[in-house]
Design a protein around this motif. Structure first.
Motif, mmCIF file in Angstrom:
data_model
loop_
_atom_site.group_PDB
_atom_site.id
_atom_site.type_symbol
_atom_site.label_atom_id
_atom_site.label_comp_id
_atom_site.label_asym_id
_atom_site.label_seq_id
_atom_site.Cartn_x
_atom_site.Cartn_y
_atom_site.Cartn_z
ATOM 1 N N ALA A 50 -6.694 -2.338 6.394
ATOM 2 C CA ALA A 50 -5.292 -1.981 6.646
ATOM 3 C C ALA A 50 -5.082 -0.464 6.675
ATOM 4 N N GLY A 51 -6.134 0.312 6.350
ATOM 5 C CA GLY A 51 -6.032 1.768 6.471
ATOM 6 C C GLY A 51 -5.608 2.499 5.208
ATOM 7 N N LEU A 83 0.804 -1.218 0.000
ATOM 8 C CA LEU A 83 0.000 0.000 0.000
ATOM 9 C C LEU A 83 0.841 1.274 0.000
ATOM 10 N N VAL A 84 1.968 1.250 0.642
ATOM 11 C CA VAL A 84 2.826 2.442 0.674
ATOM 12 C C VAL A 84 3.413 2.691 -0.719
ATOM 13 N N GLN A 85 3.840 1.610 -1.334
ATOM 14 C CA GLN A 85 4.373 1.690 -2.700
ATOM 15 C C GLN A 85 3.281 2.197 -3.665
ATOM 16 N N ALA A 108 -10.926 2.776 10.950
ATOM 17 C CA ALA A 108 -11.844 2.667 12.095
ATOM 18 C C ALA A 108 -13.235 2.271 11.616
ATOM 19 N N ALA A 109 -13.687 2.862 10.514
ATOM 20 C CA ALA A 109 -15.021 2.567 10.000
ATOM 21 C C ALA A 109 -15.094 1.149 9.445
ATOM 22 N N SER A 145 -14.448 -5.841 9.497
ATOM 23 C CA SER A 145 -13.260 -6.629 9.841
ATOM 24 C C SER A 145 -13.392 -7.308 11.194
ATOM 25 N N SER A 146 -14.350 -6.887 12.008
ATOM 26 C CA SER A 146 -14.567 -7.570 13.284
ATOM 27 C C SER A 146 -16.059 -7.821 13.513
ATOM 28 N N LYS A 147 -16.414 -9.110 13.518
ATOM 29 C CA LYS A 147 -17.814 -9.473 13.794
ATOM 30 C C LYS A 147 -18.170 -9.069 15.220
#
Ligand code: AMP
Ligand code: GLY
Length: 426
Positions: free
Chosen positions: A76-77, A51-53, A95-96, A101-103
């Protein structure tokens, strides 16, 4: 404008294909893309997943807008990072994205904000989870907390299945779930009956715009039998979403979710997908949230979108959705997934695909798990293709999709033969 689509599935092929039709677009890039986006003369693959690349590449190449397909980069943001570097991007922040990503996060969120969902409890301790299941009885549903590519849910019809699911989710992690902070967790919830629909909206942080409705088939085999998959086919619109159900979904699920996120200090931008269970009385419960469009639902939905997708996304990244009226083709679109041998547990890669037809306005072969090698298209993932057709009725769209799929072949290919059956009146 140059735009970038992040992802490599059928959903991203459809997004890139649709964006390329916009007269305002100079070039559509797909990172990393697949064999289908490689083959399409209108699209350019960017072989990057870091993602940075990718962010640096987007800056260097003056990308005006980035659209993110899958959940992993969102979790991953990627949105936070691109925005922090002044790039325009459509999607939820990290965050949203916890809504998907978390049940455990999303179930606690729904409980806190009064959003209808199945009764549940969350466990990290296997012994307590086993005891809970024994107390509640079967059928019961066991869900891994963490991204699992659509495979982290076991609808257990017997207590034995439920106990097994608890063990492989909490103790062995045979599914390869990406655990959240605190390690392995499961949500165990009440089994719900009814018909499912995928209800998707775009949120610009202030306004919400509903996409056309759709339904997918999550089970591997005809008649909705066999293991859960990421989705074996989909169609739009979904007849089960009547005008009344549509209004209820917005009022009881979508709007309280956006408001609830706001109350919790999280501004929601991006697609929001609520998986709904609709009972015969038209009452709804939320099965899950996804913070992205569905795959394969996107393929039929975007085939029906008549508006310019770039215009839609520009409005969605500038709090302008209230100024926008999306136009939909009145016809039905239906997509059939052709999956690899061994899918969903162990998809085989590297099988040559033959018989791919030419794309047509009303019959498209969207690629997912494919790669181009020396001019040949090979399988490279679980869901390989999604053959999607537009026609006047579900029956006709179904016929046309299967007709288009017929000449396509690869070793061990798996395809359901009944996509859309719930929407076909006899
Ligand atoms: P989820 O990823 O949570 O949507 O679950 C995947 C699939 O499992 C759903 O599309 C449903 O078919 C099924 N499912 C999930 N939760 C339940 C439930 N509480 N009752 C019945 N089926 C469920
Ligand atoms: N087709 C279901 C999903 O994208 O999660």
């Amino acid at each position: 404008m140059k735009v970038l689509v992040v992802g490599s599935g059928g959903r991203e092929h459809a997004m890139a294909w649709k964006l390329a039709q916009s007269p305002k677009i100079q070039q559509v890039y797909v990172a990393p893309g697949n064999g289908g986006t490689a083959k399409d003369a209108q699209l350019i693959n960017v072989p990057m997943t870091d993602l940075v690349q990718l962010r640096q590449w987007a800056i260097d190449n003056h990308i005006g807008l980035t659209l993110v397909g899958p959940e992993a980069p969102l979790a991953a943001g990627i949105v936070d990072d691109f925005r922090a570097h002044g790039l325009r991007i459509f999607g939820p922040t990290q965050a949203a994205a916890q809504l998907e990503s978390s049940k455990a996060f999303s179930k606690a969120f729904m409980e806190r904000h009064g959003i209808p969902t199945a009764e549940f409890e969350t466990f990290t301790d296997a012994a307590l989870a086993h005891a809970y299941v024994d107390r509640k009885g079967a059928p019961i549903v066991v869900k891994a907390d963490g991204l699992a590519a659509g495979k982290g849910v076991v609808v257990a019809m017997s207590l034995t299945e439920a106990h097994e699911a608890i063990d492989f989710m909490l103790l062995d992690n045979t599914l390869g779930v990406a655990h959240n902070v605190g390690g392995a967790r499961v949500v165990i919830e009440e089994f719900l009956m009814g018909e499912e629909a995928s209800f998707m909206v775009l949120c610009d942080g202030k306004n919400v715009a509903a996409l056309a409705t759709s339904q997918d088939h999550k089970r591997l085999l005809n008649g909705d039998e066999g293991p859960n998959t990421g989705g074996m086919g989909a169609y739009s619109p979904a007849p089960v979403v009547t005008a009344e159900v549509h209004a209820r979904a917005l009022r009881e699920v979508i709007l309280p979710t956006i408001r609830g996120m706001d109350k919790d200090g999280i501004n929601y931008t991006g697609f929001l997908y609520a998986g709904l269970m609709i009972d015969p009385q038209g009452r709804i419960k939320t099965l899950e949230f996804n913070c992205r469009m569905g795959d394969p639902e996107t393929q039929p939905i975007l085939m029906r979108l008549k508006s310019d997708l770039l215009e839609v996304l520009l409005a969605a990244t500038s709090e302008g959705l209230d100024q926008l009226e999306m136009e939909w083709d009145r016809r039905v679109a239906l997509g059939v997934v052709m999956a690899a041998a061994g899918y969903p547990m162990n998809p085989r890669k590297g099988d040559p695909i033959t018989g791919l037809p030419k794309d047509q306005d009303d019959a498209m072969v969207f690629h997912a798990g494919t790669t181009e090698k020396d001019g040949q298209i090979l399988t490279s993932g679980g869901r390989v293709l999604c053959v999607t057709a537009l026609a006047d009725s579900v029956k006709q769209a179904q016929q046309k999709a299967y007709q288009t799929a017929r000449p396509i072949a690869f070793d061990g290919m798996q395809m359901r033969e009944d996509i859309g059956y719930r929407a076909i009146k006899n």
